[in-house]
Enzyme design. Structure first.
Site, short mmCIF file in Angstrom:
data_model
loop_
_atom_site.label_atom_id
_atom_site.label_comp_id
_atom_site.label_asym_id
_atom_site.label_seq_id
_atom_site.Cartn_x
_atom_site.Cartn_y
_atom_site.Cartn_z
N LYS A 125 33.25 47.25 48.51
CA LYS A 125 33.72 46.15 47.68
C LYS A 125 34.48 46.77 46.53
O LYS A 125 34.25 47.93 46.20
CB LYS A 125 32.53 45.36 47.12
CG LYS A 125 31.83 44.54 48.16
CD LYS A 125 31.10 43.43 47.47
CE LYS A 125 30.07 42.81 48.37
NZ LYS A 125 29.07 42.09 47.58
N HIS A 128 35.18 46.60 40.32
CA HIS A 128 35.89 45.61 39.50
C HIS A 128 35.67 45.82 38.02
O HIS A 128 34.99 46.75 37.60
CB HIS A 128 35.60 44.18 39.95
CG HIS A 128 34.15 43.80 39.82
ND1 HIS A 128 33.56 43.60 38.62
CD2 HIS A 128 33.19 43.59 40.77
CE1 HIS A 128 32.30 43.26 38.81
NE2 HIS A 128 32.05 43.26 40.10
N HIS A 131 32.30 46.45 36.50
CA HIS A 131 31.81 47.81 36.71
C HIS A 131 32.46 48.76 35.72
O HIS A 131 31.85 49.74 35.30
CB HIS A 131 32.10 48.28 38.14
CG HIS A 131 31.33 47.54 39.18
ND1 HIS A 131 31.94 46.86 40.19
CD2 HIS A 131 29.99 47.38 39.35
CE1 HIS A 131 31.02 46.28 40.95
NE2 HIS A 131 29.83 46.58 40.45
N1 ARG Z 1 25.51 47.27 42.45
C1 ARG Z 1 25.11 46.26 41.53
C2 ARG Z 1 26.26 45.30 41.26
O1 ARG Z 1 27.40 45.65 41.43
C3 ARG Z 1 24.64 46.83 40.23
C4 ARG Z 1 23.47 47.74 40.35
C5 ARG Z 1 22.65 47.70 39.13
N2 ARG Z 1 21.57 48.63 39.12
C6 ARG Z 1 20.36 48.44 39.61
N3 ARG Z 1 19.48 49.39 39.48
N4 ARG Z 1 20.04 47.30 40.17
O2 ARG Z 1 26.02 44.19 40.83
#
Ligand code: ARG
Length: 565
Positions: A125, A128, A131
């Site tokens: 993905k 974005h 992030h």
């Molecule tokens: N990959 C997730 C997202 O893009 C964020 C991860 C956050 N970290 C965690 N330990 N849950 O929304």
């Protein structure tokens, strides 16, 4: 030792109060006419059985006046200290020069490990803008903690596991073409994902198929695993390109998949402690006492979810790093998720769960377009960074056409401008992304601060003089005094940023520093004819100090400086 500390140490000796109590009581009066530091004597009145005014008078009498203090006055139960500008400048600059690049550092973090989890994009993905917000914040926090002596670990908790991989595998098997994908992996994988969602609306069996693929993946099936690996690798190549642009690295890329074989233990412990209950076929931990919805651990088909992996990750991190703090830099929409998993971890393992911290942040808005990945209408981060660099290049082409290395300079200034924007306000505030504000070289912007630095460096280059042994006590003008005072508060700004997990304190600090530096520079001739040689040296020393601190503070924000721009 800073001045406040020196005064607090004496006062603690004279009053018998703990040093920590005194230092937190010493304040900076809102009105400079009341001095540079003030100590309120009211709390002592009861202990000493005297009026605050009498105590203040007594302390004023007994205290051994340091060189940087010109006079001490008492007023309304306060002991007010007035610095001597010359003495102050002398003592401070001496300290700045002794510490150099280490000025402001501390050892509050000795022997403590802080984990900073940030960025954490999802495989296949787009990386974005949200992030990027996490990336800017986390990168800065890690630098701030390191500066304060903590051992830090930068973790990228990649979203590389979960039912969406079932969907992607299903879509790939149906419509995927490796040649097309290789050309532009993330955009193409995203297209497949979006198409899957569209077609699944018409044809719900697709969802069953996806679930089946994810089940196969969880069981380690060879074919699905190799596809998953392929998606992960090509996505990482793209992410790393962005990290290179930002000059960011990680100590660990252990994402969700890393915990796929560590969740049985979570389920075991929860069962053992009697925390797992059935609810509509799924297994959940009840959190009604905490006023939260239950935390799901296993879905009705037995597969684990995002939260299960986060619980396993917390356990793993605790064992592996024995952390002092375990920080998650993730957007505010996931606030409840983190509250839930921290609660579950606390029920499972007790106290250390309190050291897990969710550092949330607001939304990033491009005027009237909300960012999302579902419908494919996204602003790609790499494009944003590139656009910032090219716009910066354009602006500088006009203002400094003779720059020696315009591309490299535009890269640092353009990227710095973006990072600055993310760290400019309280992190929970939404950000409106505006090129005009971001690249306003005269407003509160990254380029403005970087330009101040380059300006200082240019004077130093032109002077070529040795100024370390100058008579710093000549620096007594309002502008000089304000600038020196501000520089000396650097360590406090960084410590506050760490305590609140808010890099914007450092950002605000360095912006004010740049403003005060420019103010000083505009009214204080340095290299002009007729400036007293001693004063010139002292001013150069101040310029040098200001540039060192600007560079250090920008560095804590992840922003590089340029020598010319
Ligand atoms: N990959 C997730 C997202 O893009 C964020 C991860 C956050 N970290 C965690 N330990 N849950 O929304």
């Amino acid at each position: 030792m800073d001045f406040k500390q020196q005064i607090a140490k004496q006062l603690s000796g004279l009053t018998g109060l703990e040093y920590d109590t005194v230092i937190s009581a010493v304040e900076t009066p809102p009105d400079p006419a009341l001095g540079d530091l003030a100590f309120p004597c009211f709390p002592l009145a009861r202990i000493m059985r005297k009026s605050p005014a009498a105590i203040a008078a007594e302390l004023a009498e007994k205290i051994d006046r340091p060189e940087f203090v010109e006079r001490i006055e008492t007023a309304g139960g306060y002991l007010n200290f007035f610095y001597s500008r010359g003495g102050y400048a002398k003592a401070q600059l001496k300290e700045f020069f002794e510490a150099g690049e280490n000025y402001g550092k501390s050892n509050e973090g000795d022997g403590k490990t802080v984990l900073v989890e940030f960025s954490s994009p999802n495989i296949a993905k787009p990386f974005h803008i949200g992030h990027l917000f996490s990336t800017a914040l986390g990168n800065s926090l890690e630098k701030i903690y390191s500066f304060l002596g903590y051992k830090t670990v930068k973790i990228n908790h990649l979203g590389d596991w979960g039912t969406q991989f079932g969907k992607l595998i299903s879509a790939y098997k149906r419509w995927g073409d490796p040649k097309v994908i290789e050309n532009d992996p993330i955009k193409e994988l995203l297209k497949l994902y979006v198409r899957f969602h569209e077609e699944a609306k018409e044809n719900p069996e697709l969802d069953d198929e996806a679930r089946e693929y994810f089940r196969l993946l969880e069981q380690g099936d060879e074919d699905t695993t190799s596809l998953w690996k392929y998606f992960r690798e090509i996505s990482l190549v793209e992410f790393k390109r962005v990290y290179d642009m930002l000059n960011i690295s990680f100590d660990s890329y252990n994402g969700e998949s890393f915990y796929s074989d560590k969740m049985d233990e979570v389920v075991e412990i929860l069962k053992e402690k009697g925390l797992l209950v059935e609810s509509e076929g799924a297994m959940v931990v009840d959190l009604s006492e905490e006023n939260m919805p239950p935390c799901m651990i296993l879905k009705s088909n037995g597969t684990t979810i995002y939260a299960t992996r986060d619980i396993a990750a917390a356990l793993y991190r605790h064992r592996t790093y024995d952390f002092y703090k375990n920080i998650y830099v993730v957007g505010m929409p996931q606030e409840l998720h983190f509250k839930q998993i921290f609660s579950v971890v606390e029920k499972m393992c007790g106290d250390w769960a309190k050291n897990c911290v969710h550092v949330g942040f607001g939304l990033v808005k491009f005027p009237d377009k909300k960012l999302s990945t579902r419908d494919g209408d996204v602003v790609f981060l790499e494009d944003v960074l590139k656009e910032s660099v090219s716009k910066t290049r354009g602006i500088m082409q006009e203002s400094s056409p003779d720059l020696e290395n315009p591309d490299e300079t535009a890269e640092k200034v353009g990227i710095g401008a973006v990072l600055y924007t993310f760290l400019k306000n309280n992190r929970e505030k939404d950000i409106i992304f505006s090129w005009d504000t971001m690249l306003d070289f005269e407003g509160e912007s990254g380029p403005y601060v970087q330009y101040s630095y380059a300006r200082g460096r240019s004077i130093l280059r032109r002077s070529g003089e040795d100024f370390q042994c100058a008579d710093f006590s000549l620096l007594t003008s309002d502008e000089e005094y304000e600038l020196i005072k501000h520089i000396s508060s650097y360590g406090d700004a960084v410590a506050t940023a760490a305590a609140k997990n808010e890099p914007f304190y450092v950002n605000r600090y360095v912006t004010t520093l740049a403003k005060l530096f420019n103010k000083f520079y505009n009214v204080s001739p340095i290299l002009k004819d007729g400036v007293e040689p001693e004063l010139k040296k002292a001013r150069l020393a101040l310029v040098s100090t200001a540039t060192i601190i600007i560079k250090s503070a920008l560095g804590l924000l992840g922003i590089e400086t340029v020598e010319k721009m």
